[in-house]
Motif scaffolding. Structure first.
Motif, PDB file in Angstrom:
ATOM      1  N   TYR A 265       0.854  -1.186   0.000  1.00 37.61           N
ATOM      2  CA  TYR A 265       0.000   0.000   0.000  1.00 37.61           C
ATOM      3  C   TYR A 265       0.892   1.239   0.000  1.00 37.61           C
ATOM      4  O   TYR A 265       1.919   1.288   0.682  1.00 37.61           O
ATOM      5  CB  TYR A 265      -0.904   0.029   1.225  1.00 37.61           C
ATOM      6  CG  TYR A 265      -1.595   1.346   1.436  1.00 37.61           C
ATOM      7  CD1 TYR A 265      -2.671   1.729   0.644  1.00 37.61           C
ATOM      8  CD2 TYR A 265      -1.143   2.246   2.403  1.00 37.61           C
ATOM      9  CE1 TYR A 265      -3.293   2.962   0.817  1.00 37.61           C
ATOM     10  CE2 TYR A 265      -1.755   3.476   2.585  1.00 37.61           C
ATOM     11  CZ  TYR A 265      -2.830   3.829   1.789  1.00 37.61           C
ATOM     12  OH  TYR A 265      -3.433   5.053   1.963  1.00 37.61           O
ATOM     13  N   GLY A 266       0.497   2.244  -0.770  1.00 39.19           N
ATOM     14  CA  GLY A 266       1.190   3.517  -0.754  1.00 39.19           C
ATOM     15  C   GLY A 266       2.378   3.569  -1.688  1.00 39.19           C
ATOM     16  O   GLY A 266       2.691   2.614  -2.402  1.00 39.19           O
ATOM     17  N   PRO A 267       3.087   4.703  -1.690  1.00 37.83           N
ATOM     18  CA  PRO A 267       4.178   4.928  -2.641  1.00 37.83           C
ATOM     19  C   PRO A 267       5.476   4.211  -2.300  1.00 37.83           C
ATOM     20  O   PRO A 267       6.415   4.227  -3.095  1.00 37.83           O
ATOM     21  CB  PRO A 267       4.367   6.451  -2.588  1.00 37.83           C
ATOM     22  CG  PRO A 267       3.973   6.817  -1.199  1.00 37.83           C
ATOM     23  CD  PRO A 267       2.837   5.890  -0.842  1.00 37.83           C
ATOM     24  N   GLY A 268       5.572   3.647  -1.123  1.00 40.24           N
ATOM     25  CA  GLY A 268       6.808   2.964  -0.739  1.00 40.24           C
ATOM     26  C   GLY A 268       7.750   3.818   0.074  1.00 40.24           C
ATOM     27  O   GLY A 268       8.871   3.399   0.366  1.00 40.24           O
ATOM     28  N   TYR A 269       7.321   5.003   0.463  1.00 41.58           N
ATOM     29  CA  TYR A 269       8.150   5.889   1.264  1.00 41.58           C
ATOM     30  C   TYR A 269       7.238   6.794   2.092  1.00 41.58           C
ATOM     31  O   TYR A 269       6.021   6.810   1.915  1.00 41.58           O
ATOM     32  CB  TYR A 269       9.066   6.748   0.378  1.00 41.58           C
ATOM     33  CG  TYR A 269       8.330   7.559  -0.664  1.00 41.58           C
ATOM     34  CD1 TYR A 269       7.701   8.764  -0.345  1.00 41.58           C
ATOM     35  CD2 TYR A 269       8.257   7.120  -1.986  1.00 41.58           C
ATOM     36  CE1 TYR A 269       7.019   9.507  -1.292  1.00 41.58           C
ATOM     37  CE2 TYR A 269       7.577   7.859  -2.950  1.00 41.58           C
ATOM     38  CZ  TYR A 269       6.963   9.049  -2.601  1.00 41.58           C
ATOM     39  OH  TYR A 269       6.286   9.781  -3.543  1.00 41.58           O
ATOM     40  N   ILE A 270       7.840   7.537   3.012  1.00 44.43           N
ATOM     41  CA  ILE A 270       7.134   8.614   3.706  1.00 44.43           C
ATOM     42  C   ILE A 270       7.869   9.909   3.434  1.00 44.43           C
ATOM     43  O   ILE A 270       9.037   9.909   3.028  1.00 44.43           O
ATOM     44  CB  ILE A 270       7.025   8.368   5.226  1.00 44.43           C
ATOM     45  CG1 ILE A 270       8.415   8.266   5.872  1.00 44.43           C
ATOM     46  CG2 ILE A 270       6.183   7.140   5.519  1.00 44.43           C
ATOM     47  CD1 ILE A 270       8.385   8.245   7.387  1.00 44.43           C
ATOM     48  N   GLU A 271       7.199  11.031   3.653  1.00 41.53           N
ATOM     49  CA  GLU A 271       7.794  12.347   3.460  1.00 41.53           C
ATOM     50  C   GLU A 271       7.917  13.058   4.802  1.00 41.53           C
ATOM     51  O   GLU A 271       7.095  12.881   5.698  1.00 41.53           O
ATOM     52  CB  GLU A 271       6.940  13.185   2.508  1.00 41.53           C
ATOM     53  CG  GLU A 271       6.869  12.610   1.103  1.00 41.53           C
ATOM     54  CD  GLU A 271       6.028  13.458   0.173  1.00 41.53           C
ATOM     55  OE1 GLU A 271       5.027  14.043   0.664  1.00 41.53           O
ATOM     56  OE2 GLU A 271       6.360  13.542  -1.018  1.00 41.53           O
ATOM     57  N   ASP A 272       8.968  13.837   4.928  1.00 39.92           N
ATOM     58  CA  ASP A 272       9.168  14.653   6.133  1.00 39.92           C
ATOM     59  C   ASP A 272      10.042  15.835   5.748  1.00 39.92           C
ATOM     60  O   ASP A 272      10.392  16.009   4.570  1.00 39.92           O
ATOM     61  CB  ASP A 272       9.806  13.805   7.242  1.00 39.92           C
ATOM     62  CG  ASP A 272       9.614  14.418   8.625  1.00 39.92           C
ATOM     63  OD1 ASP A 272       8.650  15.187   8.799  1.00 39.92           O
ATOM     64  OD2 ASP A 272      10.414  14.126   9.528  1.00 39.92           O
ATOM     65  N   THR A 273      10.412  16.651   6.717  1.00 43.27           N
ATOM     66  CA  THR A 273      11.360  17.733   6.486  1.00 43.27           C
ATOM     67  C   THR A 273      12.453  17.660   7.544  1.00 43.27           C
ATOM     68  O   THR A 273      12.217  17.241   8.679  1.00 43.27           O
ATOM     69  CB  THR A 273      10.687  19.121   6.554  1.00 43.27           C
ATOM     70  OG1 THR A 273      10.094  19.298   7.841  1.00 43.27           O
ATOM     71  CG2 THR A 273       9.632  19.257   5.471  1.00 43.27           C
ATOM     72  N   LEU A 274      13.638  18.092   7.165  1.00 47.28           N
ATOM     73  CA  LEU A 274      14.764  18.207   8.083  1.00 47.28           C
ATOM     74  C   LEU A 274      15.366  19.589   7.888  1.00 47.28           C
ATOM     75  O   LEU A 274      15.838  19.914   6.795  1.00 47.28           O
ATOM     76  CB  LEU A 274      15.809  17.124   7.800  1.00 47.28           C
ATOM     77  CG  LEU A 274      17.026  17.113   8.727  1.00 47.28           C
ATOM     78  CD1 LEU A 274      16.605  16.729  10.142  1.00 47.28           C
ATOM     79  CD2 LEU A 274      18.093  16.158   8.215  1.00 47.28           C
ATOM     80  N   CYS A 275      15.305  20.428   8.922  1.00 43.67           N
ATOM     81  CA  CYS A 275      15.726  21.831   8.820  1.00 43.67           C
ATOM     82  C   CYS A 275      14.990  22.534   7.686  1.00 43.67           C
ATOM     83  O   CYS A 275      15.552  23.381   6.981  1.00 43.67           O
ATOM     84  CB  CYS A 275      17.235  21.913   8.601  1.00 43.67           C
ATOM     85  SG  CYS A 275      18.223  21.249   9.947  1.00 43.67           S
ATOM     86  N   GLY A 276      13.729  22.157   7.485  1.00 40.21           N
ATOM     87  CA  GLY A 276      12.933  22.776   6.450  1.00 40.21           C
ATOM     88  C   GLY A 276      13.124  22.202   5.063  1.00 40.21           C
ATOM     89  O   GLY A 276      12.413  22.571   4.129  1.00 40.21           O
TER      90      GLY A 276
END
Length: 327
Positions: A265-276
């Protein structure tokens, strides 16, 4: 005179070694005692005696040191995941500053008497539930129940830990839900000795800022029974799950992840930010496990580097480009 196994004595813990063990000196020899705190007065039993040093265990705490606190985890002593939960955070930071000083003196050979060491930078508001990744081995307990947790120190014996204080509570909840699903559907954990079974590890990531969660089951083969039911159950219970994956590792090895990953299920990754800067994280991505601490350290490094606005923009653009490559 050398110390002997099972010898018992009273002593005071002077400081901590780099692995978190208390250090005492008895008859001129260093004795390393897990679970001890600086200033503890203990009755210690020698469990292993070598020529110039020994290892001991606490038989009794006769007087606690000033930095000792009641652990907030019921299994922190047998669990190999963390060894300092019996210390206050201030004491832990002080000890880590000492580790740096000791490394310069003992390993680097420097005379540190004239050095000024800055104290460890503390994250006082984030001393628990800070990890953005957890890898949980899956096995059976003595009664044949499916459990997950962490290996006891220097072993592959799983200490069940349904409420670890190091990662967000939702990751603990997902691990517990997965164990219940495995048990209800007769899905067997991998057995290292026989090589039989399916599930080796539960690998979880959570974006500190985005809240997105990746669930990755490390299995011995790509086909997972009841996979559609599993995805449905997870998504109904945990709305922040963005990807559910199977990572295939059929080798007899201590390496956790294999080379093949399949998306349920899903794209195979997650998204986040590090120092913007935006990042995309898959199961094989390297990423600092303490996002807030990493951002603080990178911020300090950027101050020393005296980056111009154009250089900061270039770093951000490079982060965007790398994120696209993670697709």
């Amino acid at each position: 005179m050398s110390l002997k196994k099972n010898q018992i004595f009273e002593t005071t813990i002077e400081n901590l070694s780099s692995d978190g063990s208390g250090v005492a000196h008895v008859e001129g020899q260093a004795v390393f005692v897990p679970g001890a705190a600086p200033g503890d007065v203990i009755r210690c039993r020698i469990v292993k005696a070598l020529k110039s040093y020994a290892f001991g265990r606490i038989d009794a705490i006769l007087a606690p040191g000033p930095g000792r606190v009641a652990p907030d985890c019921a299994v922190c002593t047998p669990c190999g995941g963390c060894g300092l939960r019996h210390l206050s955070y201030a004491t832990e930071c002080e000890a880590k500053t000492g580790f740096v000083r000791d490394a310069f003196a003992r390993l680097g050979g420097f005379d540190v008497s004239s050095f000024e060491f800055s104290p460890v930078l503390a994250l006082t508001d984030h001393t628990a539930h800070y990890r953005n990744k957890v890898q949980l081995p899956v096995g059976l307990d003595a009664d044949g129940h499916v459990v997950t947790g962490f290996y006891a120190g220097r072993t592959h014996r799983i200490v069940p830990c349904p409420d670890c204080k190091l990662q967000p509570g939702v990751l603990n909840d997902i691990g517990n839900a997965l164990c219940s699903f495995f048990a209800a559907h007769g899905i067997q954990p991998y057995d290292e000795e026989s090589g039989k079974g399916l599930v080796r590890h539960i690998f979880l990531r959570r974006g500190t800022h985005s809240g997105q969660i990746m669930v990755c089951l490390v299995c011995t083969r790509p086909k997972f029974p009841h996979s559609e039911e599993l995805v449905t159950a997870l998504r109904e219970q945990f709305s922040d799950i963005a990807s559910v994956l199977i990572n295939v590792n059929a080798k007899k090895t201590n390496v956790i992840l294999g080379e093949e990953t399949i998306s349920l299920y899903g794209p195979g990754y997650i998204e986040d930010t590090l120092c913007g800067v935006p990042v995309r994280l898959g199961p094989l991505s390297f990423y600092q496990v303490n996002t807030l601490a990493a951002e603080q350290l990178y911020g300090i490094a950027a101050q020393y580097a005296q980056l111009t606005p154009d250089e900061k923009d270039a770093i951000s653009h490079r982060g965007n480009a790398l994120a696209e490559l993670e697709k």
